[in-house]
Design an enzyme around this catalytic site. Structure first.
Site, PDB file in Angstrom:
ATOM      1  N   HIS A 158      -9.740   1.262   5.002  1.00 25.94           N
ATOM      2  CA  HIS A 158      -8.446   1.450   5.667  1.00 25.94           C
ATOM      3  C   HIS A 158      -8.637   2.452   6.803  1.00 25.94           C
ATOM      4  O   HIS A 158      -9.414   3.407   6.673  1.00 25.94           O
ATOM      5  CB  HIS A 158      -7.414   1.962   4.653  1.00 25.94           C
ATOM      6  CG  HIS A 158      -6.023   1.932   5.196  1.00 25.94           C
ATOM      7  ND1 HIS A 158      -5.561   2.883   6.078  1.00 25.94           N
ATOM      8  CD2 HIS A 158      -5.004   1.052   5.022  1.00 25.94           C
ATOM      9  CE1 HIS A 158      -4.310   2.591   6.418  1.00 25.94           C
ATOM     10  NE2 HIS A 158      -3.946   1.475   5.784  1.00 25.94           N
ATOM     11  N   ASN A 200       0.866  -1.182   0.000  1.00 28.28           N
ATOM     12  CA  ASN A 200       0.000   0.000   0.000  1.00 28.28           C
ATOM     13  C   ASN A 200       0.902   1.231   0.000  1.00 28.28           C
ATOM     14  O   ASN A 200       1.455   1.598   1.035  1.00 28.28           O
ATOM     15  CB  ASN A 200      -0.912  -0.014   1.238  1.00 28.28           C
ATOM     16  CG  ASN A 200      -1.789   1.218   1.317  1.00 28.28           C
ATOM     17  OD1 ASN A 200      -1.845   2.009   0.377  1.00 28.28           O
ATOM     18  ND2 ASN A 200      -2.481   1.374   2.442  1.00 28.28           N
ATOM     19  N   GLY A 207       4.797   1.477   4.817  1.00 34.27           N
ATOM     20  CA  GLY A 207       6.123   2.095   4.691  1.00 34.27           C
ATOM     21  C   GLY A 207       7.171   1.192   4.062  1.00 34.27           C
ATOM     22  O   GLY A 207       7.902   1.619   3.148  1.00 34.27           O
ATOM     23  N   GLU A 263      -5.576  -4.658  10.701  1.00 32.85           N
ATOM     24  CA  GLU A 263      -4.534  -3.654  10.912  1.00 32.85           C
ATOM     25  C   GLU A 263      -4.843  -2.900  12.207  1.00 32.85           C
ATOM     26  O   GLU A 263      -5.688  -1.978  12.199  1.00 32.85           O
ATOM     27  CB  GLU A 263      -4.503  -2.646   9.752  1.00 32.85           C
ATOM     28  CG  GLU A 263      -4.112  -3.244   8.431  1.00 32.85           C
ATOM     29  CD  GLU A 263      -3.532  -2.178   7.498  1.00 32.85           C
ATOM     30  OE1 GLU A 263      -2.381  -2.336   7.083  1.00 32.85           O
ATOM     31  OE2 GLU A 263      -4.222  -1.196   7.201  1.00 32.85           O
ATOM     32  N   GLY A 269       2.472   2.428  10.971  1.00 28.98           N
ATOM     33  CA  GLY A 269       3.499   3.461  10.851  1.00 28.98           C
ATOM     34  C   GLY A 269       4.205   3.812  12.144  1.00 28.98           C
ATOM     35  O   GLY A 269       4.907   4.814  12.219  1.00 28.98           O
TER      36      GLY A 269
HETATM   37  P1  13P Z   1       2.863   0.494   7.812  1.00 26.34           P
HETATM   38  O1  13P Z   1       3.360  -0.793   7.215  1.00 26.34           O
HETATM   39  O2  13P Z   1       3.614   1.696   7.342  1.00 26.34           O
HETATM   40  O3  13P Z   1       2.742   0.396   9.299  1.00 26.34           O
HETATM   41  O4  13P Z   1       1.383   0.721   7.247  1.00 26.34           O
HETATM   42  C1  13P Z   1       0.484  -0.326   7.320  1.00 26.34           C
HETATM   43  C2  13P Z   1      -0.674   0.030   6.491  1.00 26.34           C
HETATM   44  O5  13P Z   1      -1.410   0.959   6.794  1.00 26.34           O
HETATM   45  C3  13P Z   1      -0.892  -0.736   5.267  1.00 26.34           C
HETATM   46  O6  13P Z   1      -2.161  -0.510   4.754  1.00 26.34           O
END
Ligand code: 13P
Length: 239
Positions: free
Chosen positions: A94, A14, A226, A164, A170
């Site tokens: 999301h 993503n 990320g 998630e 993040g």
């Molecule tokens: P990170 O891998 O940056 O923590 O983000 C996860 C995310 O939101 C994927 O959709």
């Protein structure tokens, strides 16, 4: 519709609001897809048509879709437009869309139905906040999100679930491996109809933890933010 049964694991990049034409060119030159796994790149929608699908296990995904099918809705992209452009997957619900764009379970439900009707697999994202986790509300929050945002026509062939935890996105923080496995098990067992759903984990996945997470018995792949922006890192994760 993509046959998910063909793949042992599913990995989704993503990119969120990142990337440009030269980034994309460089990324595709270096990307090394493992054919046993399903790899999906969710770039910003304006770049989706430029993504080269040079491998049978590599797919494009949108990061969002309109809840409307057509009409006077400036700035929107419909499920049929995604289908028309050979987009096979689309993220929905999301936490960033829920938080910044007021996306509710009801909207996620409508978007997911519209996508399934057009043979696009929705990746339905659910997750609890830190405050909810600390109040031991994770199971309750997730089951409400599941009940209210996953349409009846969804099944393990035409939809994916991504867990998630909002507090893990993040931040470099992740639940323990036991917690991840346990929550995935709860998701699959909250109703018999979800038993065979593929459930992906997302939130601070990187090459140093992706193996141990994907090896968990209840985890069917990862949704990566990320770390998916660094193609070498992403290659290590999907290999
Ligand atoms: P990170 O891998 O940056 O923590 O983000 C996860 C995310 O939101 C994927 O959709």
């Amino acid at each position: 519709m993509v046959n998910l049964d063909k793949y042992s694991s599913i990995f989704i990049a993503n990119w969120k609001l990142n990337g440009n034409s030269s980034f994309l060119k460089d990324y595709y030159e270096k990307l090394k897809v493992n054919s046993n796994n399903c790899t999906i790149i969710c770039s910003p929608s304006i770049y989706l048509k430029s993504l080269k699908r040079n491998n049978e296990s590599l797919f494009c995904g949108a990061q969002d879709v309109s809840s409307y099918k057509e009409g006077a809705y400036t700035g929107e992209l419909s499920a049929s437009m995604l289908r028309d452009n050979n987009i096979d997957f689309c993220l929905v619900g999301h936490s960033e869309r829920r938080q910044y764009f007021a996306e509710t379970n009801n909207i996620v439900h409508i978007k997911s139905s519209n996508l399934i009707e057009k043979n696009i697999i929705p990746v339905i994202c659910i997750g609890e906040t830190l405050e909810q986790k600390e109040k031991n509300l994770t199971e309750e929050i997730l089951s409400t999100q599941i009940k209210d945002s996953i349409p009846n026509l969804a099944n393990h062939h035409n939809a994916l679930i991504a867990y998630e935890p909002v507090w893990a996105i993040g931040t470099g923080l992740t639940p323990t491996l036991d917690e991840i496995n346990q929550v995935h098990e709860q998701i699959k067992n909250c109703d018999t109809k979800f038993r065979n759903f593929r459930v992906l984990y997302g939130g601070s996945v990187k090459s140093s933890n992706s193996n141990e997470i994907t090896e968990l018995s209840q985890v069917d792949g990862c949704l990566i933010g990320g770390a998916s922006l660094k193609v070498d890192e992403f290659n290590t994760i999907i290999s």
